[in-house]
Design a protein around this motif. Structure first.
Motif, short mmCIF file in Angstrom:
data_model
loop_
_atom_site.label_atom_id
_atom_site.label_comp_id
_atom_site.label_asym_id
_atom_site.label_seq_id
_atom_site.Cartn_x
_atom_site.Cartn_y
_atom_site.Cartn_z
N LYS A 93 1.79 16.80 -0.20
CA LYS A 93 2.19 17.54 1.00
C LYS A 93 3.71 17.70 1.02
O LYS A 93 4.44 16.77 0.70
CB LYS A 93 1.73 16.80 2.26
N PRO A 94 4.20 18.86 1.43
CA PRO A 94 5.66 19.05 1.49
C PRO A 94 6.29 18.28 2.64
O PRO A 94 5.66 18.07 3.68
CB PRO A 94 5.81 20.56 1.70
N GLU A 95 7.52 17.86 2.44
CA GLU A 95 8.33 17.25 3.51
C GLU A 95 9.32 18.32 3.99
O GLU A 95 10.47 18.33 3.57
CB GLU A 95 9.06 16.02 3.00
N ASN A 141 0.60 -15.27 2.24
CA ASN A 141 1.60 -14.28 1.88
C ASN A 141 1.32 -13.62 0.53
O ASN A 141 1.86 -12.57 0.22
CB ASN A 141 3.00 -14.92 1.84
N SER A 142 0.50 -14.24 -0.29
CA SER A 142 0.24 -13.72 -1.63
C SER A 142 -0.70 -12.53 -1.65
O SER A 142 -0.85 -11.86 -2.67
CB SER A 142 -0.34 -14.83 -2.52
N LEU A 143 -1.35 -12.24 -0.53
CA LEU A 143 -2.25 -11.10 -0.48
C LEU A 143 -1.47 -9.79 -0.53
O LEU A 143 -0.46 -9.61 0.14
CB LEU A 143 -3.09 -11.13 0.80
N CYS A 144 -1.97 -8.86 -1.34
CA CYS A 144 -1.37 -7.53 -1.43
C CYS A 144 -2.17 -6.60 -0.53
O CYS A 144 -3.40 -6.54 -0.62
CB CYS A 144 -1.40 -7.05 -2.88
N LEU A 145 -1.49 -5.85 0.32
CA LEU A 145 -2.15 -4.96 1.27
C LEU A 145 -2.12 -3.52 0.75
O LEU A 145 -1.06 -3.02 0.35
CB LEU A 145 -1.47 -5.02 2.63
N LEU A 146 -3.28 -2.87 0.76
CA LEU A 146 -3.41 -1.49 0.28
C LEU A 146 -3.91 -0.61 1.42
O LEU A 146 -4.95 -0.88 2.01
CB LEU A 146 -4.37 -1.43 -0.92
N ALA A 147 -3.16 0.45 1.71
CA ALA A 147 -3.57 1.42 2.72
C ALA A 147 -4.19 2.62 2.02
O ALA A 147 -3.55 3.27 1.20
CB ALA A 147 -2.37 1.87 3.55
N GLU A 148 -5.47 2.88 2.30
CA GLU A 148 -6.12 4.04 1.69
C GLU A 148 -6.29 5.16 2.70
O GLU A 148 -6.18 4.95 3.91
CB GLU A 148 -7.48 3.66 1.08
N LYS A 149 -6.51 6.37 2.17
CA LYS A 149 -6.58 7.60 2.97
C LYS A 149 -5.26 7.84 3.70
O LYS A 149 -5.24 8.20 4.89
CB LYS A 149 -7.76 7.56 3.95
N VAL A 150 -4.17 7.66 2.98
CA VAL A 150 -2.84 7.99 3.48
C VAL A 150 -2.58 9.45 3.11
O VAL A 150 -2.40 9.77 1.94
CB VAL A 150 -1.78 7.06 2.87
N GLU A 151 -2.57 10.34 4.10
CA GLU A 151 -2.57 11.76 3.82
C GLU A 151 -1.27 12.47 4.21
O GLU A 151 -1.12 13.65 3.92
CB GLU A 151 -3.74 12.44 4.52
N THR A 152 -0.36 11.78 4.88
CA THR A 152 0.92 12.40 5.25
C THR A 152 2.06 11.44 4.93
O THR A 152 1.86 10.23 4.80
CB THR A 152 0.98 12.74 6.75
N HIS A 153 3.26 12.00 4.82
CA HIS A 153 4.44 11.16 4.57
C HIS A 153 4.70 10.23 5.75
O HIS A 153 5.17 9.11 5.55
CB HIS A 153 5.65 12.04 4.28
N ASP A 154 4.41 10.69 6.96
CA ASP A 154 4.58 9.82 8.13
C ASP A 154 3.67 8.61 8.05
O ASP A 154 4.06 7.49 8.39
CB ASP A 154 4.31 10.61 9.41
#
Length: 405
Positions: free
Chosen positions: A190-192, A157-170
């Motif tokens: 990007k606009p919402e 549980n101590s691992l931190c997860l990082l999402a890269e190349k997140v290009e939209t609010h969705d």
């Protein structure tokens, strides 16, 4: 090494606050693409970031993610860097052999933050997973089902997860639901857009002020009156001028003094930034900073170009390139309401005209698309040797101005 290109990409937490920057590198002597040895790339980055440029200029006191090759990890090169601000990224192509595992274990024991880049689960990676703090997933290239499967293998549980190349609010929201805590990408630019929403009168007033004060017809007396009757704006201007950035012996205490010291052009820039920050209340701070960097970078590029450009027009071009994300409205609708030049509107709405190449170059530099930076700089007849220094100058100016605004 000459002509080293270094850019930064923001990494956010769940509240869209800046957690760190990843530093992106290109050796300017390489032809278009960074087809150079990974050791050379990383050591050049280190030399220029920590010893020549200064890490504070690029990372602003936050953590800096830096890629290290197998060879540099085994030689324990990261131990030369400050543990408080360095995140050691272990590339996906490393071989988890004894020498590498021992080196990484020592660095982790010494207090360094360890991140596994472009993660795909393999049993032989377990020793590295055991010492890692952060696991990075390419959110665009890795199917969501595959990410779910990999997450099942990561039991700690101590691992931190990082999402890269997140290009939209969705994508940002989807990554949050999957348990990610850190997010890297340009979704915040990007606009919402919400159908039926109108531009508020107060927003339109601020945008018109930004457009008017950067026009060549706006006179100094009007600028002084505008600042003097706005207590908040005056306070921020004095705070900016009396910061350590200017190292003044005597404090500035009047708007007229500020105009004399900074000059009309720089005052206009600062007022634009303050107006933009008011427009962007509730948005990530990095959005304002990015708009500010774009404005200053465009202005500096224009001054360095062979073709004649207006500094005010170039600054406005960069600042307004993110206005759709600031107020969540389509660019054509926003610019249709404003007294901006047809060249700016054509560049930002249609991506055409003589100014479009500048804003595309800036966007390419931000994302580390070095081949496009090279091609665009040649097309615009810019001296590619000066571009890295101009970007750093824009970052430095913007960091100081944004804090004061």
């Amino acid at each position: 090494m000459e002509n080293v290109y270094v850019a930064r990409q923001p990494i956010f937490d769940k509240k869209k606050k800046i957690f760190a920057y990843e530093l992106l590198f290109r050796d300017g002597t390489a032809n278009y693409v960074p087809d150079i040895d990974g050791d050379v790339a990383t050591t050049s980055l280190l030399a220029n970031t920590f010893f020549t440029i200064g890490i504070d200029t690029l990372a602003g006191g936050r953590k800096a993610f830096i890629n290290f090759t197998q060879n540099l990890l085994e030689k324990r090169v990261p131990l030369l860097l400050p543990k408080a601000t360095t995140v050691i990224e272990i590339l996906e192509d490393v071989k988890p052999e004894t020498a590498l595992i021992d080196a990484c274990a020592q660095m982790a024991a010494d207090g360094y933050t360890i991140a596994l880049d472009d993660f795909e689960y393999l049993p032989e990676l377990e020793p590295l997973i055991a010492i890692a703090d952060i696991i990075k997933f390419d959110f665009r290239l890795t199917p969501k089902a595959a990410i779910d499967d990999y997450l099942k293998q990561l039991s700690r549980n101590s691992l931190c997860l990082l999402a890269e190349k997140v290009e939209t609010h969705d994508e940002f929201e989807a990554a949050q639901k999957m348990g990610f805590e850190l997010f890297q990408g340009y979704f915040f630019c990007k606009p919402e857009i919400i159908q039926g929403r109108e531009i508020q009168g107060s927003q339109l007033t601020l945008m018109r002020i930004m457009a008017q004060i950067n026009s060549d017809t706006f006179c100094c007396d009007e600028l002084e009156r505008l600042i003097a009757r706005d207590m908040g704006l005056s306070y921020k201007l004095f705070k900016y001028l009396n910061s350590a950035f200017f190292a003044r012996a005597c404090k500035v205490t009047s708007v007229k003094q500020a105009l004399v010291y900074l000059g009309e052009k720089e005052i206009r820039r600062f007022v634009s930034l303050v107006a933009m920050s008011r427009l962007a209340e509730g948005k990530p701070d990095e959005l304002i900073l990015a708009a500010c960097i774009r404005g200053k970078f465009c202005e500096l590029l224009g001054a360095d170009a062979q073709e004649q450009t207006s500094p005010s027009e170039m600054f406005t071009l960069g600042m307004f390139s993110l206005i759709d994300a600031v107020i969540d409205q389509p660019m054509d609708k926003i610019l249709g309401e404003l007294p901006l030049s047809s060249q700016i509107k054509h560049a930002l709405v249609n991506a055409k005209g003589r100014l479009a190449g500048y804003i595309e170059l800036v966007r390419s530099y931000e994302t580390g698309q070095w081949d496009r930076v090279s091609r665009l700089s040649q097309a615009l007849k810019l001296d590619g040797n000066t571009i890295p220094a101009l970007y750093l100058q824009a970052c430095q100016w913007s960091d100081i101005a944004a804090k004061a605004s």
